[in-house]
Design a protein around this motif. Sequence first.
Motif, PDB file in Angstrom:
ATOM      1  N   ARG A 153       0.832  -1.207   0.000  1.00  0.00           N
ATOM      2  CA  ARG A 153       0.000   0.000   0.000  1.00  0.00           C
ATOM      3  C   ARG A 153       0.869   1.261   0.000  1.00  0.00           C
ATOM      4  O   ARG A 153       0.596   2.236  -0.732  1.00  0.00           O
ATOM      5  CB  ARG A 153      -0.920  -0.005   1.226  1.00  0.00           C
TER       6      ARG A 153
ATOM      7  N   ASP B  44       1.023   3.988  -3.129  1.00  0.00           N
ATOM      8  CA  ASP B  44       0.724   5.404  -2.880  1.00  0.00           C
ATOM      9  C   ASP B  44       1.894   6.293  -3.291  1.00  0.00           C
ATOM     10  O   ASP B  44       1.712   7.380  -3.863  1.00  0.00           O
ATOM     11  CB  ASP B  44       0.385   5.619  -1.406  1.00  0.00           C
TER      12      ASP B  44
ATOM     13  N   THR C  41      -2.813   5.673  -5.977  1.00  0.00           N
ATOM     14  CA  THR C  41      -3.527   5.708  -4.695  1.00  0.00           C
ATOM     15  C   THR C  41      -4.875   4.991  -4.747  1.00  0.00           C
ATOM     16  O   THR C  41      -5.423   4.624  -3.698  1.00  0.00           O
ATOM     17  CB  THR C  41      -3.736   7.164  -4.252  1.00  0.00           C
TER      18      THR C  41
END
Length: 438
Positions: free
Chosen positions: A268, A272, A277
């Motif tokens: 994650r 990002d 995102t």
Amino acid sequence: MTERAASSALLTDRYELTMLDAALLAGTHDRECVFEAFTRRLPDGRRYGVLAGTGRLLELIEQFRFQDAELQFLRDNHVVRDETIDWLADYRFSGTIRGYREGELFFPGSPFFIVDAPFAEGVILETLLLSVFNYDSAVASAAARMVAASAGRPLAEMGSRRANERSAVAAARAAFIAGFSATSNLEAGRTWGVPTMGTAAHAFTLLHDSEEDAFRAQVDALGPGTTLLVDTFDVEKAIETAVKVAGPELGAVRLDSGDLPKLVKQVRQQLDSLGATKTRITVTNDLDEFTIAALAASPVDSYGVGTSVVTGSGHPASGMVYKLVAHRGGDGGEWISVAKKSDGKASIGGRKHPIRRLDARGTAVAEVVHIVEKGDTPDDSGRDLLVPLITDGEVHREHLGVEGTRRAREHRALAMAELPDEAFRLGRGDPVLPTLFG
């Protein structure tokens, strides 16, 4: 479809037909009877069960016909007398069946399927109905626990290669009824309307000269919104390559191995940092309800479950049985309640009518099973659990096919909403509702 494939009549045990044979010879085959299906207990530690398989079973009962191929097999193998074969040639279920809606919850002693029929017509359905309900309900009950553990994140059923080809389709349907969002099984999509999903496995990556070539081929075919499998070699490098190929609009990445809580967090953060995102993370590594619950605090967006769901998460059958509970006397007179008295396998005789009792807030507090004389609805303010499934041999069509599957899924959600909070704890415990007989 061939004539032989259209019949479900031999999806049964031999002793069903030998009982019928003896009853015909004794002249007791046409006594009016009441049979019921129920489970004596839930799998150890489970707090509720989810009923699945009704729509499939009703179709199979319609197909329960002894055609020429089936009759010849019985004759060649001397299974029953010629007179019984003649009787079977004309067999059509003409009785009446009431039961719980598909997707309903069940508890020990819940009479979820009640058959009113002459003995001969009702007894030979036993193996078929138990084989359907025991497996489909085991899958649905496990799947419902996974849905509860996922806390609203979608789940896909992908266990076809861990079940036989028929069970795979049944499992996909049962998981969908229990709240799964999709399946990898195309036949379940065609037959039952379950949404299908799937993109690529490790073999596709290994086919190409590089991981980048594999990703590019998949994106060219399916678009940047596809899901790329990123753990064939090195996850960190694969994420970088995936975003390079698909851009920040990459739909999702899939993780099928590794220390998932730690790995998901790292993935994650990397997505990002690369501007992806909105790229989702799906995980598919030998999940069950416990591993799903352990990922509750991780930034997982969806789950894919295989072996655990199609095997009932360790309980591949639901312990359901089918028993004769009442019949008319030999002269066609009064009803006689009958029950099995065997140690550890005792049953409760008599025609029954179940009610789900709710408190003032609409929360379920008990499964109340009324023993009634003539099938009359008892005077009870709870929710009536029985609906008509077959009346005088005619199947109620709303339970069948794609529409019946959709209805079952909707009813499962309503029934689950009635449960008290403690029903959703994964720790070992007793059934969340007591079953009261009266």
